[in-house]
Write an enzyme that holds these catalytic residues in place. Structure first.
Site, PDB file in Angstrom:
ATOM      1  N   ALA A 179      86.139   9.984 -73.779  1.00  0.00           N
ATOM      2  CA  ALA A 179      85.602   8.634 -73.936  1.00  0.00           C
ATOM      3  C   ALA A 179      84.252   8.746 -74.626  1.00  0.00           C
ATOM      4  O   ALA A 179      83.427   9.578 -74.249  1.00  0.00           O
ATOM      5  CB  ALA A 179      85.447   7.945 -72.579  1.00  0.00           C
ATOM      6  N   GLU A 180      84.021   7.918 -75.618  1.00  0.00           N
ATOM      7  CA  GLU A 180      82.822   8.077 -76.439  1.00  0.00           C
ATOM      8  C   GLU A 180      81.537   7.842 -75.659  1.00  0.00           C
ATOM      9  O   GLU A 180      80.457   8.275 -76.079  1.00  0.00           O
ATOM     10  CB  GLU A 180      82.873   7.148 -77.643  1.00  0.00           C
ATOM     11  CG  GLU A 180      82.765   5.678 -77.318  1.00  0.00           C
ATOM     12  CD  GLU A 180      82.841   4.822 -78.579  1.00  0.00           C
ATOM     13  OE1 GLU A 180      81.872   4.088 -78.824  1.00  0.00           O
ATOM     14  OE2 GLU A 180      83.839   4.892 -79.301  1.00  0.00           O
ATOM     15  N   ASN A 181      81.621   7.169 -74.501  1.00  0.00           N
ATOM     16  CA  ASN A 181      80.417   6.965 -73.703  1.00  0.00           C
ATOM     17  C   ASN A 181      80.018   8.215 -72.928  1.00  0.00           C
ATOM     18  O   ASN A 181      79.002   8.215 -72.242  1.00  0.00           O
ATOM     19  CB  ASN A 181      80.593   5.778 -72.755  1.00  0.00           C
ATOM     20  CG  ASN A 181      81.796   5.910 -71.846  1.00  0.00           C
ATOM     21  OD1 ASN A 181      82.864   6.320 -72.277  1.00  0.00           O
ATOM     22  ND2 ASN A 181      81.645   5.548 -70.584  1.00  0.00           N
TER      23      ASN A 181
ATOM     24  N   SER B 185      78.470  13.633 -76.841  1.00  0.00           N
ATOM     25  CA  SER B 185      79.786  13.018 -76.997  1.00  0.00           C
ATOM     26  C   SER B 185      80.128  12.824 -78.466  1.00  0.00           C
ATOM     27  O   SER B 185      81.251  13.118 -78.911  1.00  0.00           O
ATOM     28  CB  SER B 185      79.811  11.679 -76.257  1.00  0.00           C
ATOM     29  OG  SER B 185      81.086  11.087 -76.351  1.00  0.00           O
TER      30      SER B 185
END
Length: 223
Positions: free
Chosen positions: A57-59, A99
């Protein structure tokens, strides 16, 4: 082939969860996969039990698991769409810079994104509807940093207009980046820059797909 399109004909195909489930079937053991917002966020709930898929997840999560269940949610542990998730054994939580280093460094095998439009050559528009507030997010990084870009979306928009089109009319996220499209009606591959219909959803005919698609494509259905 092109559709003789005047207006989309409503057809009942896969649900949003079934689109996510169908895409999950094609993920390969050992893949590292980014999931964007929308339908892609349901993919963790349908991963095949016999494969180890590393979800990003990019977060800032690598090793994301499915929805943890009612009353087990942690408000500090969410996916890119701010929905509660779990962590698989060995998962890592990292800052945003790390990330995106995973994304930009070419460490992902597939990114799964929603879309507003996909063109017949694989152009993607998924960040801005004219007249609304833009939301760039990380999609532009993802589509240039990942070798496989799989779109999962409904085949037509809320007005019944096709989303697989000859040319995108919304602002582009990336040029010729999409490699597969999973919708409620069909599965398409982009092969050598050309759109190919590979599968119709259960209960959906090739003619149904044709009537709801304005892009030019060929048919090479799975046997």
């Amino acid at each position: 082939m092109t559709a003789n399109y005047t207006t989309a004909v409503p057809v009942t195909g896969r649900t949003r969860d079934e689109i996510a489930c169908r895409l999950a079937e094609d993920l390969v053991d050992g893949y590292t996969v980014n999931l964007g917002v929308g339908i892609p966020l349901a993919v963790p709930n349908f991963l095949p039990a016999d494969r180890e898929i590393f979800l990003h997840a990019e977060n800032g999560i690598l090793g994301m698991g499915p929805y943890p269940g009612l009353d087990n949610e942690d408000p500090d542990l969410t996916d890119a769409g701010k929905q509660p998730v779990s962590l698989n054994a060995g998962a890592a939580i990292v800052d945003s810079a790390t990330s995106f280093a995973i994304v930009r460094g070419g460490h992902l095998d597939v990114t799964v994104l929603g879309a507003l439009q996909v063109s017949e050559v694989g152009d993607l528009a998924n960040w801005y509807v004219p007249g609304r507030n833009p939301a760039v997010g990380g999609a532009m990084d993802l589509v240039v940093g990942t070798p496989e870009v799989w779109v999962c979306m409904e085949h037509v928009d809320r007005k019944g207009e096709p989303k697989i089109v000859p040319r995108c009319t919304f602002p582009l996220t990336g040029l010729r980046v999409v490699t597969r499209i999973y919708t409620d009606l069909a599965v398409f591959y982009l092969i050598d820059g050309h759109l190919v219909l590979k599968e119709c959803a259960p209960g959906v005919t090739c003619e149904d797909v044709r009537r709801n698609t304005t892009a030019t494509y060929t048919e090479d259905l799975f046997s």
